[in-house]
Each structure stands twice: as C-alpha cells, then as structure tokens.
Design an enzyme around this catalytic site. Structure first.
Site, PDB file in Angstrom:
ATOM      1  N   PHE A   1     -78.318  -6.954 -16.146  1.00 46.13           N
ATOM      2  CA  PHE A   1     -78.665  -6.794 -17.555  1.00 46.13           C
ATOM      3  C   PHE A   1     -78.047  -7.950 -18.323  1.00 46.13           C
ATOM      4  CE2 PHE A   1     -78.239  -4.501 -21.700  1.00 46.13           C
ATOM      5  CZ  PHE A   1     -79.521  -3.970 -21.820  1.00 46.13           C
TER       6      PHE A   1
ATOM      7  N   LEU B   1     -77.397  -9.414 -21.416  1.00 47.36           N
ATOM      8  CA  LEU B   1     -77.294  -9.325 -22.873  1.00 47.36           C
ATOM      9  C   LEU B   1     -76.073 -10.080 -23.401  1.00 47.36           C
ATOM     10  CD1 LEU B   1     -78.327  -8.118 -25.558  1.00 47.36           C
ATOM     11  CD2 LEU B   1     -76.916  -6.098 -25.088  1.00 47.36           C
TER      12      LEU B   1
ATOM     13  N   PRO C   1     -71.129 -15.641 -24.041  1.00 45.50           N
ATOM     14  CA  PRO C   1     -69.744 -16.056 -24.265  1.00 45.50           C
ATOM     15  C   PRO C   1     -69.279 -15.861 -25.702  1.00 45.50           C
ATOM     16  CG  PRO C   1     -70.846 -17.658 -22.867  1.00 45.50           C
ATOM     17  CD  PRO C   1     -71.897 -16.678 -23.312  1.00 45.50           C
TER      18      PRO C   1
ATOM     19  N   GLY D   1     -70.449 -10.496 -28.006  1.00 41.18           N
ATOM     20  CA  GLY D   1     -70.253  -9.275 -27.237  1.00 41.18           C
ATOM     21  C   GLY D   1     -70.749  -8.096 -28.046  1.00 41.18           C
TER      22      GLY D   1
ATOM     23  N   ARG E   1     -44.768  15.676  -2.632  1.00 47.23           N
ATOM     24  CA  ARG E   1     -43.556  14.932  -2.977  1.00 47.23           C
ATOM     25  C   ARG E   1     -42.431  15.890  -3.375  1.00 47.23           C
ATOM     26  NH1 ARG E   1     -40.457  10.373  -2.484  1.00 47.23           N
ATOM     27  NH2 ARG E   1     -39.622   9.658  -4.504  1.00 47.23           N
TER      28      ARG E   1
ATOM     29  N   GLN F   1     -47.953   8.366 -13.618  1.00 43.92           N
ATOM     30  CA  GLN F   1     -46.626   8.883 -13.950  1.00 43.92           C
ATOM     31  C   GLN F   1     -46.191   9.944 -12.940  1.00 43.92           C
ATOM     32  OE1 GLN F   1     -45.234   7.318 -16.398  1.00 43.92           O
ATOM     33  NE2 GLN F   1     -43.280   8.398 -16.492  1.00 43.92           N
TER      34      GLN F   1
ATOM     35  N   GLY G   1     -44.954   8.170  -9.932  1.00 45.34           N
ATOM     36  CA  GLY G   1     -43.749   7.369 -10.089  1.00 45.34           C
ATOM     37  C   GLY G   1     -43.954   5.964  -9.541  1.00 45.34           C
TER      38      GLY G   1
ATOM     39  N   GLU H   1     -70.504  -1.929 -22.510  1.00 45.19           N
ATOM     40  CA  GLU H   1     -71.576  -1.082 -23.048  1.00 45.19           C
ATOM     41  C   GLU H   1     -71.178  -0.476 -24.396  1.00 45.19           C
ATOM     42  OE1 GLU H   1     -73.974   1.260 -20.509  1.00 45.19           O
ATOM     43  OE2 GLU H   1     -73.545   0.046 -18.736  1.00 45.19           O
TER      44      GLU H   1
END
Length: 383
Positions: A123, A125, A128, A131, A268, A336, A339, A363
């Site tokens: 696509f 579109l 540079p 956006g 764990r 998290q 860890g 998008e």
C-alpha cells in the site's frame, strides 16, 4: 446481542491457532534476530484461505465474514505481528480495495493471485514528507497519451520488497489537498521503480518494510483504480477497515502478553512460592486481562458493523486507538512480571513490546484517531 461465535467462526479460529502454533511460533526468535520472515509462509497462508477471507470465491477468495477475518488476524498477531502485517496489507488494504473499487479486468488480473499467495500487495501511501498529512502527498502521475508517468517516493511500505503490485497513490492534477490524488495498480517490475529494505527497526523486524523510488514509471491508463481524483477517498475507505485489522492484531499481542505473564508467574518462585501468589503481580495480570477483553469487544463491534453494512469508520478509529495503546500497556506489564528475564529476547515479552509500539503510529497515529473521534462526536468537519 449474541457474542457467541458460530461453528464456522470457531473452526476458523482453531485453524488459525493451530497454524500459528505450528508454523510461526517456533521461528519467531530467529525471524526477529535475522530481520527476515521466511517467505514460504505466504503460500501457506494462501493455501489455508487466510489471504482470501471476505473476497468472493469467484475471484479466488475464501468468503467468510469480517469477524472471521479478525479472528485470524488476532491469532497471527498473537504469533508474530510481522506475519500479521503481511495479511493485513496484502489482503486487508490491497485485495479488498481492488474487490471494492476495481473493474472486472483488474479483479481478474490480481485477486486470484493475491488470495492464493502467488502474489503479494503493498500500500503505497506514506511518503518521506507526508505521514499523517497524506492528502498533501507529492508523488505525481502525469498523463501522457494512453499512459501515466509517475515520479516520487514512498516510505515505510509494509511488504515493499516482497510485493508484486503496489496500490500507489499519486497526484494527478494541481488541485490542492486530497482532491488531486488518484490511485494506481503498479506492478513492481515496472521499469523505474526501485525498492530499498529498511533495516534496524525497533519492532516488526522480520517484516519486509521498504522505501520505494519512482523515476519515470510508466503505466497504462488501465492501471488507474477507481475514478481519477478519488484516490484519497479510496485510501481512507481502505484504512478504515485496515484499522480494524490492526486492532485485531493488537488484541493478539495483548493476548500473547497475558498468556506469557500467567505462565511465567506460575513457574517463577520468589520468597518460597510462585510469584502468582503475590497481589501486585496479580494486579499486573488483571490489568492485562481487562485490556484484552475490552480491545477484543471494540474490535468485534467494528466487524459486526461492517458485516451489517453500517457506518463503521469512527468505531474502527476507537478500536484501533484503544487496542494499540492497550497492547503497549499489556506488553509492558508482562515485561514487569518477567523482571530482568523480560529484557532478554529468548523470552517473548520484549518482542511483544517492541512490536506493539509501532501500532500506535501506523495506519493513523493515536493522535489522528483522537481527531477523527473528536470530529465525529462534535460534528466539526475539519482539523
């Protein structure tokens, strides 16, 4: 309101889950490290009908509804968002747009190849310099007899180096803004079209993302998709459905984060027992779980609206906004739970976080989605 899936939808979901667990999950780490998904996966996706969902069987598609499409996209997102992007773009943005806007010749020429995996679409579109402001793109297509000659550049194009056809957007007159934009189907072997792979991405590292350069690319007038000057409308209609697909993929990321966090928390041990026993770990997991359910329901609502032929663009923006941000939260919370081990790519959550982050950008960024939603709620018609 009945939220129960049909037997056919459940079967599609199982098929997608089995495919992901067999063909994708075992290779995710290697594909991410090498920045290259095995292209053989495309033909396998086509063989199962995943590249033809919602496309009429007359053109090689596998039919089905948009909820089934979302179920498959979610499972692919759970496995590897780089693979999910192949389907979301080649089918979701390109094949579906050809099915909606193409003439009979264009449908016959491209849809059977795209739905089987023989060909891949991208696509074209983003540029540079444009956006979010896609209506002011600078790529130009100038009429020359029975042809158009195209010059310009495109950036961050998913499937770009793999694609056989570009759904390309270019300016065909001097009318300012989006009214001067038209859409073209440009085979990638057309002289003057060159492609460069973009390496070093934060996420979606296995996905073929490219920069395209167009220097005197000549295509026949029959390559024009839809009416001249209506390309922006075509692009926006494609992206509205594309946002549903991105949202579904984000649900998959969040689900993968939940699965990984729950599994790891049960294994764990710290202070003499599994960390799943600790309330603050349970809080992290519960936050992920709520995000998964909320994002999934918002996405399913969009699919339902599409299948019933009702207006869905604002709902798609809401789903894309929430699901993409939720995927980032879910992956971050899962990291998290893990860890320090979450910071190592032998474990899945680091990649999930890296892949999720771009979902808030492409998008339509989260900020663009908020503008769309705000305009819809207030009735204000311009930014």
């Amino acid at each position: 309101m009945n939220l129960e899936l049909s037997e056919e939808q459940e079967a599609v979901r199982r098929l997608a889950k089995e495919f992901v667990d067999r063909e994708i999950t075992p290779h995710v780490v290697d594909w991410d490290r090498s920045e290259n998904v095995d292209k053989a996966v495309v033909k396998k996706l086509g063989a199962l009908g995943f590249l033809g969902l919602t496309i009429d069987e007359e053109y090689g598609g596998s039919g089905g509804d948009h909820l089934a499409y979302c179920l498959v996209t979610e499972e692919l997102g759970r496995g590897d968002s780089s693979v999910r992007g192949i389907v979301s773009v080649s089918l979701g943005l390109v094949a579906k747009t050809i099915a909606s806007w193409g003439d009979e010749g264009q449908k016959r020429a491209w849809l059977p190849r795209l739905t089987s995996g023989e060909a891949i679409g991208c696509f074209g579109l983003t540029e540079p310099g444009t956006g979010s402001d896609a209506g002011n793109l600078t790529t130009r297509a100038v009429r020359d007899g029975d042809d158009y000659v195209i010059d310009g550049a495109k950036m961050f194009i998913t499937n770009g180096t793999w694609a056989d056809v570009v759904l390309l957007f270019a300016r065909t007159n001097d009318t300012p803004g989006h009214r001067g934009v038209s859409a073209f189907l440009v085979p990638t072997d057309t002289p003057g079209l060159t492609r460069r792979t973009i390496h070093g991405k934060l996420g979606l590292r296995g996905q073929a993302t490219a920069e395209l350069a167009l220097d005197g690319v000549r295509v026949p007038a029959s390559a024009l998709l839809g009416p001249e000057g209506k390309g922006f409308s075509l692009a926006m209609s494609a992206l509205a459905k594309g946002r549903m697909s991105v949202a579904a993929g984000c649900v998959g990321i969040a689900q993968a984060a939940l699965d990984a966090a729950v599994r790891y928390a049960g294994e764990r041990e710290q202070f003499g027992k599994p960390i799943a026993h600790y309330q603050l770990v349970q809080e992290l997991i519960s936050d992920i779980s709520v995000d998964v359910d909320a994002a999934r329901l918002l996405t399913w609502r969009v699919a339902d609206l599409v299948d019933r032929g009702q207006e869905f663009a604002t709902a798609a923006s809401k789903a894309k906004l929430f699901a993409s941000e939720a995927a980032v939260r879910a992956a971050n919370n899962a990291l998290q739970v893990f860890g320090g081990y979450g910071y190592i790519d032998e474990y899945p959550v680091g990649k999930l976080l890296r892949d999720a982050r771009v979902m808030t950008l492409y998008e339509g960024t989260s900020q663009i989605q908020k503008l769309i939603i705000g305009r819809a709620e207030t009735g204000v018609s311009a930014f």
